[in-house]
Design an enzyme around this catalytic site. Structure first.
Site, short mmCIF file in Angstrom:
data_model
loop_
_atom_site.label_atom_id
_atom_site.label_comp_id
_atom_site.label_asym_id
_atom_site.label_seq_id
_atom_site.Cartn_x
_atom_site.Cartn_y
_atom_site.Cartn_z
N LYS A 1 24.01 21.35 28.64
CA LYS A 1 22.65 20.83 28.73
C LYS A 1 22.71 19.31 28.82
CE LYS A 1 18.20 21.13 26.24
NZ LYS A 1 17.53 21.72 25.05
N SER B 1 13.57 24.52 26.23
CA SER B 1 13.91 23.40 27.08
C SER B 1 15.27 23.53 27.76
CB SER B 1 13.88 22.12 26.25
OG SER B 1 14.88 22.15 25.25
N SER C 1 14.43 26.67 21.96
CA SER C 1 14.89 26.21 23.28
C SER C 1 16.17 26.85 23.79
CB SER C 1 15.06 24.69 23.28
OG SER C 1 13.80 24.08 23.37
#
Lengths: 483, 98
Positions: free
Chosen positions: A76, A151, A175
């Site tokens: 990420k 996210s 997330s």
């Protein structure tokens, strides 16, 4: 030809036995990214040359470097890797190159993984769809008009679409688990303190936790083993021994009790999700688990509690983006104050500004007790509900999300509506507990649905074992998005 | 105790948060933050008398590390990431303060 949906374990074994080379595995991942990412936008940057040279170096070793030897991994974009652009999905860090590695990156390296690039995420991990990313959203591989969740959406897409077998995300309010559910894969949020946060760009420090996405529970356990454990660079990373999670996967749920807070399901769950969830509970019961009713009376206050705690911490954490030490600086400032104000105005997107404003407000004189302190007290009650439940049950089951993946653009105009996507995921981080999302079926639309299991603190082994047994009994892991 | 935030409130919070909001943003945020505060006001219905706050999710065990010097991140690498810096002097540069 390497199957794009090969497991990390099978790929590692094949590379370790020299049936294929790490370089070939890396090329296969890069080719898959090249073939699919123009449609899905999972990656912010791909480090092809760096990854290939790392893979070749692994091939030159006399033996396997570690448990993830040669496995391509995506990170990420809020996890720092030395020499790589790390933007957290924000204009304010558009050109920021990290001078150091996050602890999880060092551990992936030590385990023999090959990092291929960083993935699209909501700005500073604030969002449930990746639509708050300054560089455009990722797309759901099952239906490109849908959100992949957020996210950590890009990492979920990378794994679901067969680009990499494993990716790391971060979970603050859901997330990792919510995008895992939306994309039909496994996502694990470890116990707070299980994995070092050093090098994770902080959003809400008492909630943030790094964890893996994988296509099988076994791969998630394999990755967690590699990244977990104490870290002298993060005082909140617990100095507890890390169990051998993969050996905990015995394939059975017999003797376990799973609690279901049925009354929470009245908060509005789509029919397809409800059916898949009910069926998964019946399956677990048939497999030998005892099912018990549990009450989590304060869980319905989890979203307001989360938004007060998380935004308060965010307003403090994001104060460091001031145009002085890294990232963007507004060009036209005559004074230091102007430089701060204009840099932040130009660099942050609307959701980040909204959360900083809310956090600043609830921490300000006169409102602290009414909002922030109140939320922290309710947080205690949410924790106590779980403590009480875990006296009787080994895990708490809920749908991961109340709906399957929603459409891109469907909820962007209404922040409150977007926040409700996290209704079942926010409690676990507030209580610091581990939770996993595992695929449990498909909606009529063909979109995946996730089952969430929350466990006792430090007891990832139990929810991994339950999720793995369920996964083995069901056909879902063999279904892949039509790409 | 739902709070209504007017434009002046939003400007005051923005100043505290070091954000130079546009007029449109001030208007938008005064509406959105008012809505969000109305929503979170439901917490007021929870009886929390005598309940201690949780600021950290796990009972923190003291995490000690050896008091031993070790290398820090390379200074030049850090300064290279700054929008304006003097690597020779080892300093970040900002607009004139005094």
């Amino acid at each position: 030809m390497i199957d794009p949906f090969v497991t990390a374990r099978a790929l590692r074994d094949a590379i370790a036995s020299r049936a294929i080379s790490a370089e070939a595995a890396c090329r296969a991942a890069l080719d898959r990214i090249a073939a699919t990412d123009n449609r899905l936008h999972a990656f912010h940057e791909v480090h092809a040359e760096k990854a290939l040279s790392r893979a070749r170096a692994l091939d030159r070793l006399p033996g396997p470097a570690g448990p993830l030897h040669g496995v391509p991994v995506a990170l990420k974009d809020n996890i720092a890797a030395a020499g790589a652009v790390t933007t957290a999905g924000s204009r304010i860090l558009e050109r920021y190159v990290s001078p150091f590695d996050a602890t999880v990156v060092q551990r992936l390296d030590a385990a023999g993984a090959v990092i291929v690039g960083n993935t699209i995420c909501d700005e500073f991990a604030m969002g449930s769809s990746t639509e708050n990313c300054a560089f455009g959203p990722a797309r759901n591989p099952w239906d490109a008009s849908r959100a992949p969740g957020g996210s950590s959406g890009g990492s979920a897409v990378a794994v679901a679409a067969g680009m990499t077998p494993i990716a790391l995300g971060s979970d603050t309010g859901g997330s990792i688990r919510q995008p895992a559910a939306f994309c039909g894969i496994v996502g694990l949020k470890p116990t707070y303190g299980r994995v070092s946060r050093f090098g994770l760009l902080a959003y809400a420090s008492s909630l943030d936790q790094i964890g893996p996405f994988a296509r099988t529970v076994d791969d998630a356990a394999l990755c967690l083993e590699a990244i977990a454990g104490a870290d002298p660079l993060d005082a909140t990373a617990a100095s507890r021994p890390v169990p051998a999670f993969t050996s905990a996967l015995t394939g059975t749920v017999e003797g376990s009790t799973i609690g279901v807070p049925w009354t929470l399901l009245d908060m509005g769950v789509d029919r397809d999700v409800r059916q898949a969830f009910d069926e998964s509970i019946r399956t677990l019961e048939r497999m030998g688990a005892a099912i018990a009713d549990v009450e989590l009376p304060h869980a319905r206050f989890a979203i307001p509690t989360y938004y007060l705690v998380a935004t308060a911490e965010a307003s403090s954490n994001l104060a460091r983006y001031d145009g002085v030490r890294f990232g963007l600086r507004a060009a036209d400032a005559a004074t230091v104050d102007q430089m701060y104000d204009r840099t932040r105005e130009a660099g942050f997107g609307p959701e980040v500004k909204r959360r900083i404003m809310l956090g600043t407000y609830v921490l300000s004189a006169g409102y602290y007790d009414a909002y922030y302190l109140k939320a922290q007290q309710v947080r205690t009650l949410i924790r106590r509900d779980y403590d009480r439940a875990f006296e009787r049950v080994d895990a708490v089951a809920l749908p991961t999300t109340p709906t399957a993946a929603f459409g891109l653009g469907e909820r962007t105009g209404d922040p409150l509506q977007m926040y409700l996507a996290d209704v079942f995921t926010v409690s676990a981080p507030l209580a610091g507990l581990p939770a996993i999302s595992v695929p449990c079926g498909y909606a009529e639309s063909g979109l995946p649905i996730g089952l969430q299991l929350t466990g006792r603190a430090w007891d990832e082994a139990t929810i991994l074992r339950m999720a793995a047994a369920y996964e083995q009994a069901m056909p879902w892991k063999d279904r892949h998005p039509p790409l | 105790m739902a709070q209504r935030l007017d434009d002046a409130d939003v400007r005051r919070i923005a100043a505290l948060a070091h954000l130079e909001l546009s007029a449109d943003e001030v208007e938008l945020f005064s509406k959105q933050l008012t809505d969000i505060l109305a929503y979170v006001a439901e917490l007021q219905s929870v009886d929390t008398s005598g309940i201690p706050p949780t600021s950290h999710p796990q009972a923190a065990e003291p995490a000690w590390r050896d008091d031993a010097p070790r290398p820090s991140i390379d200074r030049d690498a850090v300064l290279a990431g700054a929008p304006d810096a003097s690597p020779r002097a080892g300093l970040f540069k900002v607009p004139k303060v005094l």
